[in-house]
Structures are given as C-alpha cells and as structure tokens.
Scaffold this motif. Structure first.
Motif, short mmCIF file in Angstrom:
data_model
loop_
_atom_site.label_atom_id
_atom_site.label_comp_id
_atom_site.label_asym_id
_atom_site.label_seq_id
_atom_site.Cartn_x
_atom_site.Cartn_y
_atom_site.Cartn_z
N LEU A 252 0.83 -1.21 0.00
CA LEU A 252 0.00 0.00 0.00
C LEU A 252 0.86 1.25 0.00
O LEU A 252 0.58 2.22 -0.71
CB LEU A 252 -0.94 0.00 1.21
N LEU B 159 -6.82 -3.92 5.07
CA LEU B 159 -7.27 -2.61 4.56
C LEU B 159 -8.55 -2.13 5.23
O LEU B 159 -8.73 -0.92 5.41
CB LEU B 159 -7.41 -2.63 3.04
N TYR C 90 -10.53 -0.47 -5.40
CA TYR C 90 -9.98 -0.67 -4.06
C TYR C 90 -11.02 -0.46 -2.96
O TYR C 90 -10.85 -0.94 -1.84
CB TYR C 90 -8.78 0.27 -3.81
N PHE D 45 -11.16 -2.16 0.89
CA PHE D 45 -11.18 -1.37 2.13
C PHE D 45 -12.49 -1.55 2.90
O PHE D 45 -12.69 -0.95 3.94
CB PHE D 45 -10.98 0.12 1.82
#
Length: 131
Positions: free
Chosen positions: A35, A98, A121, A125
């Motif tokens: 990340l 995440l 993404y 998350f």
C-alpha cells in the motif's frame, strides 16, 4: 489518534480469522508495504501518523512499485509475498488489513486514500462506493 499495536493486530486477527497475532502481523506488514508504494505525500504521512509505529515505518518505506497496481494485481502481489497464499486467501488477507486501515484512518482520510488508488480498491477497504 494512533491505534495501539495490539489493538490494530487484534482487529486484523479477528477479521482475517488468523490463529496467531504473528500471522496477522506478517500479513499486515506485507499489505502495508504494498500500500505504501501506492500512496504519496500528505495522505501517506497522515495515514502513517494514525498507524502503530512499527506499521507506520513499513508504510513509509514501501516495496517499490513502478505503477499503481489495479486491485487484482495488488492481491496477486500480496499472495506472492505470503507463504502458502492463493489469490482467494490473499483477497481475504488484503481485506482484513485494509478494512482495519480504513477504520483507523477514518472516513475523510480513507476517501483521500481511495482517490490515489485505481478503481476497485473501495471493496478491499470494505467501503463499497455507489456506482
């Protein structure tokens, strides 16, 4: 507010259903190193400030990435760094870390993080965006 290391690892361990804190720690380090290669500037610094110190250092000294990886390649890269991982288990691993990062960062910073990442993404998350 910085989350304590034990609390952060407890969240990752619970979400990833890991047997040990060591397993959660290894996974978190891999995901945060990847990340960190995708985030720049103030956003990366703000996130690092909210993470436990040992994870902040991982985020700030990332594995180098020539380009931002789309989510599926990010998962594949994670699988390559975790012994015995498959793409399915790596998706689980990435999401466990995440989603904990998103909770630690808070909504505003998570939005800024997602703006720096390729589309897709949001699901990793745990923050699906309306389409």
């Amino acid at each position: 507010m910085t989350l304590r290391l034990e609390a952060f690892l407890d969240h990752v361990k619970h979400r990833g259903e890991y047997d040990t804190a060591e397993e959660a720690d290894r996974t978190a380090r891999v995901v945060l190193a990847l990340l960190g290669a995708h985030l720049v500037g103030e956003v990366r610094a703000q996130l690092a400030a909210r993470l436990p110190e040992s994870f902040a250092l991982v985020l700030l000294n990332p594995l180098q990435s020539a380009e931002p990886l789309p989510p599926e390649r990010f998962v594949r890269a994670t699988a390559a760094w975790i012994d015995g991982a498959t793409e399915q288990t790596a998706t689980w691993d990435v999401s466990a870390v995440l989603s904990t990062v998103a909770d630690t960062a808070g909504e505003d910073l998570t939005e800024q993080i997602l703006l720096q990442l390729p589309d897709g993404y949001d699901l990793l998350f745990g923050r699906p965006q309306p389409t």
